[in-house]
Write an enzyme that holds these catalytic residues in place. Structure first.
Site, mmCIF file in Angstrom:
data_model
loop_
_atom_site.group_PDB
_atom_site.id
_atom_site.type_symbol
_atom_site.label_atom_id
_atom_site.label_comp_id
_atom_site.label_asym_id
_atom_site.label_seq_id
_atom_site.Cartn_x
_atom_site.Cartn_y
_atom_site.Cartn_z
ATOM 1 N N GLU A 37 -18.983 15.312 37.712
ATOM 2 C CA GLU A 37 -17.585 15.438 37.303
ATOM 3 C C GLU A 37 -17.522 14.889 35.878
ATOM 4 O O GLU A 37 -18.000 13.779 35.623
ATOM 5 C CB GLU A 37 -16.662 14.612 38.204
ATOM 6 C CG GLU A 37 -15.206 14.793 37.786
ATOM 7 C CD GLU A 37 -14.208 13.877 38.500
ATOM 8 O OE1 GLU A 37 -14.643 12.886 39.107
ATOM 9 O OE2 GLU A 37 -13.013 14.163 38.433
ATOM 10 N N ARG A 266 -28.237 6.488 46.820
ATOM 11 C CA ARG A 266 -28.051 6.330 45.388
ATOM 12 C C ARG A 266 -28.868 5.155 44.886
ATOM 13 O O ARG A 266 -29.310 4.298 45.650
ATOM 14 C CB ARG A 266 -26.581 6.119 45.072
ATOM 15 C CG ARG A 266 -26.019 4.819 45.662
ATOM 16 C CD ARG A 266 -24.528 4.712 45.436
ATOM 17 N NE ARG A 266 -24.225 4.840 44.035
ATOM 18 C CZ ARG A 266 -23.155 5.507 43.554
ATOM 19 N NH1 ARG A 266 -22.315 6.073 44.390
ATOM 20 N NH2 ARG A 266 -22.929 5.571 42.274
ATOM 21 N N LYS A 276 -19.113 4.521 37.531
ATOM 22 C CA LYS A 276 -18.412 4.983 36.329
ATOM 23 C C LYS A 276 -17.151 4.168 36.098
ATOM 24 O O LYS A 276 -16.800 3.851 34.975
ATOM 25 C CB LYS A 276 -18.038 6.454 36.487
ATOM 26 C CG LYS A 276 -19.179 7.435 36.260
ATOM 27 C CD LYS A 276 -18.592 8.842 36.217
ATOM 28 C CE LYS A 276 -19.633 9.908 36.490
ATOM 29 N NZ LYS A 276 -19.018 11.216 36.758
#
Length: 564
Positions: A37, A266, A276
């Site tokens: 994104e 992750r 983020k």
RNA sequence: UGCCUCAUGGUGUAACGGUAGCACAGCAGAUUCUGAAUCUGCUUGUCUAGGUUCAAAUCCUAGUGAGGCAACCA
């Protein structure tokens, strides 16, 4: 990519794909995608996913490819700045998406059609409950949800309402399109998930063409199918979205592809944060100078810091791929850069904290040149000449007035070797009125030139680097260290605590160093090993011609310092 | 008091019913015109309890622990 793809370990994802290829699923094609994104900069955790997805395509060539697809379904958070940085970062890592640069927003019209199709089949409905009502009626982890009063509307009525949503007849929040699945499912994602919401927002690519935007859960699987992705790989937090992913692939007719989703853990790294949102907080609060601050774990940050793509790829391969939520030590990343930089970085003499040395028996005004090997690990890197004269700088750390026997550098009356020059003996320690050492008067021994070790002399164990004072270049050096003082800043802050309190105040130290002349003309991005000190990179953003700024990528290992 | 997923040295991983191996970190030594690099050696591990089997890290059951899930975010 020029490098031939190595053969990485067969992790559970690769085994699965190998089996698919062997079974000729999708005629043996392997088509993956990296779907960021564009709402922030990519970080080292994304590098793991990039290496996986693009790596897989390389490994399965020629019946393979990897797409870069921007998941741009939320115009309120996304910006072109991020779109551009993401492309730069993927390419820097050494990967190519070829013709396959895509945007979920490219599919808005098609996706809208798929939504209409679900409505026709009685599998989607327009819900006019408020967000609060919807939340309340969704039930809880232990209690089933309550069906919306709108749930049994006719297809025709839903179709008309959905068209009105698109036409802009409603305010934001007035209604949504929901899938009709199961309000009692133990998986919350199946309790009639929202497919479309109203957002009167300007989109960075579609402008004002739309005021309804698809949700990730709707857009993602269908975009994968549209691009004929075969393997949709994502992180563990999407695990319980998988049934919804599969529901859509199964219930939408006419899809060109039939992808499936698999999940892996992750990356987590010590002494940093990989989110983020949190990285954005550091930027906004001015705790770092930007997304590309060399202390940031962003790809742009580590690039500026001097990390190489090869080092990052090696790291991603070394951490492996599993479903266990692991925490990788920063030391492993540092090991990977040192390993690569040791091979490729030219050596150079730079004195970080200088102390002057006067060679009292060396002719005044004389300058000679010493030939040095640029990189002993790669002789093709050639040689260079550095000046040597009566006055030099050595590292303040390399002299001690009082030292234990295990300190084998310079001490009063002691001897040390100036690397590739000759040995010197410290005859006198000159101090100022305050008692601070200002310079050392030494004598050199011609008999010890070029590493010569005349018999019968005491052994000189220490070898130190040096810079000729008159020709030395003053260069700005930035010593970077770990961003946080705690290995797990979020954990240390605890529930409701603030991880920012653990930002390392010593994460950057700026110094003016004395460098051998060649360093003054370092090109931005040039990689060096400052002998006996560490690996450095000429800053690509703030260096000026003739005035480079040198960022410390990572220090050399120091088994002497460690013992202290 | 739900559902899903996971569990191998300090850390990251391998072993796919048959000798628990590799890397990082740590420690010791060799070597070294970088206290780097290189080389050698060492320390440290199958979450617990049952079961199946000639044989279990691996299969089964239960327990424990960890991560994830109730945005009109992705």
């Amino acid at each position: 990519m020029s490098d031939a793809p190595a053969a990485p370990h067969r992790d559970f994802i690769r085994e699965l794909i190998d089996a698919d290829v062997a079974a000729q699923r999708n005629e043996g094609w392997v088509i993956t995608r990296f779907p960021p994104e564009p709402n922030g900069y990519l970080h080292i955790g994304h590098a793991k996913s990039i290496c996986l997805n693009f790596g897989l395509a390389l490994e399965h060539a020629p019946k393979s490819r990897c797409h870069l697809r921007f998941d741009d379904t939320n115009p309120t958070k996304e910006e072109v700045e991020y779109v551009e940085s993401i492309q730069t970062d993927v390419q820097w890592l050494g990967f190519s998406w070829g013709k396959h640069l895509h945007y979920a927003s490219d599919y808005f019209e098609t996706l809208y059609g798929y939504a209409q199709q679900l409505i026709s089949k009685g599998l989607a409905y327009v819900d006019e409950q408020s967000p609060e009502e919807m939340r309340a009626n969704r039930g809880s982890l232990t209690a089933p949800g309550i069906p919306s009063p709108c749930r049994e509307r006719s297809a025709a009525e839903n179709q008309a309402l959905f068209a009105e949503m698109r036409a802009g007849k409603f305010k934001e929040g007035a209604c949504v399109l929901r899938a009709k699945i199961d309000m009692a499912s133990p998986n919350m994602n199946l309790r009639d998930p929202v497919l479309y919401r109203i957002l009167h927002a300007h989109h960075h690519r579609t402008g004002d063409a739309w005021c309804i935007y698809p949700m990730y859960d709707f857009a993602h699987p269908l975009s994968d199918a549209l691009e004929q992705i075969t393997h949709s790989l994502c992180t563990l937090e999407f695990e319980h979205h998988r049934p919804l992913y599969e529901w859509l692939i199964e219930h939408v007719d006419g899809l060109p592809g039939h992808p499936y989703q698999r999940e892996f853990a992750r990356l987590n790294l010590t002494y940093t944060v990989l989110s983020k949102r949190k990285l954005l907080e550091l930027v906004k609060d001015g705790l770092v100078t930007g997304w590309d601050d060399p202390r940031m774990p962003t790809i742009s940050g580590i690039r500026r810091r001097g990390y190489t793509p090869a080092a990052v790829r090696q790291f991603c391969e070394t951490v492996g791929l599993t479903k266990f939520p692991s925490l990788t030590e920063l030391a492993l990343l540092e090991h990977c850069v040192r390993e690569d930089l040791n091979r490729v970085a030219n050596r150079v003499y730079v004195v970080l904290r200088p102390i002057k040395v006067v060679l009292t028996n060396y002719p005044e005004g004389q300058v000679e040149f010493i030939e040095l090997t640029n990189n002993p690990e790669n002789l093709e890197a050639g040689k260079r000449s550095v000046p040597l004269s009566r006055e030099l700088y050595i590292e303040a750390d390399d002299f001690r007035e009082e030292a234990a026997a295990d300190f084998f550098r310079l001490v009063p009356g002691g001897e040390v070797r100036l690397k590739y020059a000759f040995c010197i003996i410290c005859q006198e320690v000159v101090k100022d009125a305050a008692g601070q050492v200002v310079e050392l008067h030494c004598t050199y021994d011609e008999a010890t030139r070029h590493g010569a070790k005349p018999v019968g002399r005491p052994k000189v164990k220490g070898t130190i680097h040096w810079v000729s004072a008159a020709q030395a270049a003053d260069v700005e050096v930035r010593l970077y260290d770990k961003l946080f003082t705690e290995p797990q800043p979020e954990e240390a802050a605890g529930e409701g605590g603030d991880f920012r309190q653990f930002v390392n105040p010593a994460s950057m130290e700026v110094l003016t160093a004395k460098a051998e002349p060649s360093v003054q003309h370092a090109l931005p991005g040039a990689l060096y090993q400052f002998e006996r000190v560490g690996y450095f990179c000429a800053d690509t953003k703030e260096s000026k011609p003739g005035a480079p700024i040198l960022n410390r990528t990572v220090a050399l290992k120091d088994s002497f310092a460690k013992g202290k």
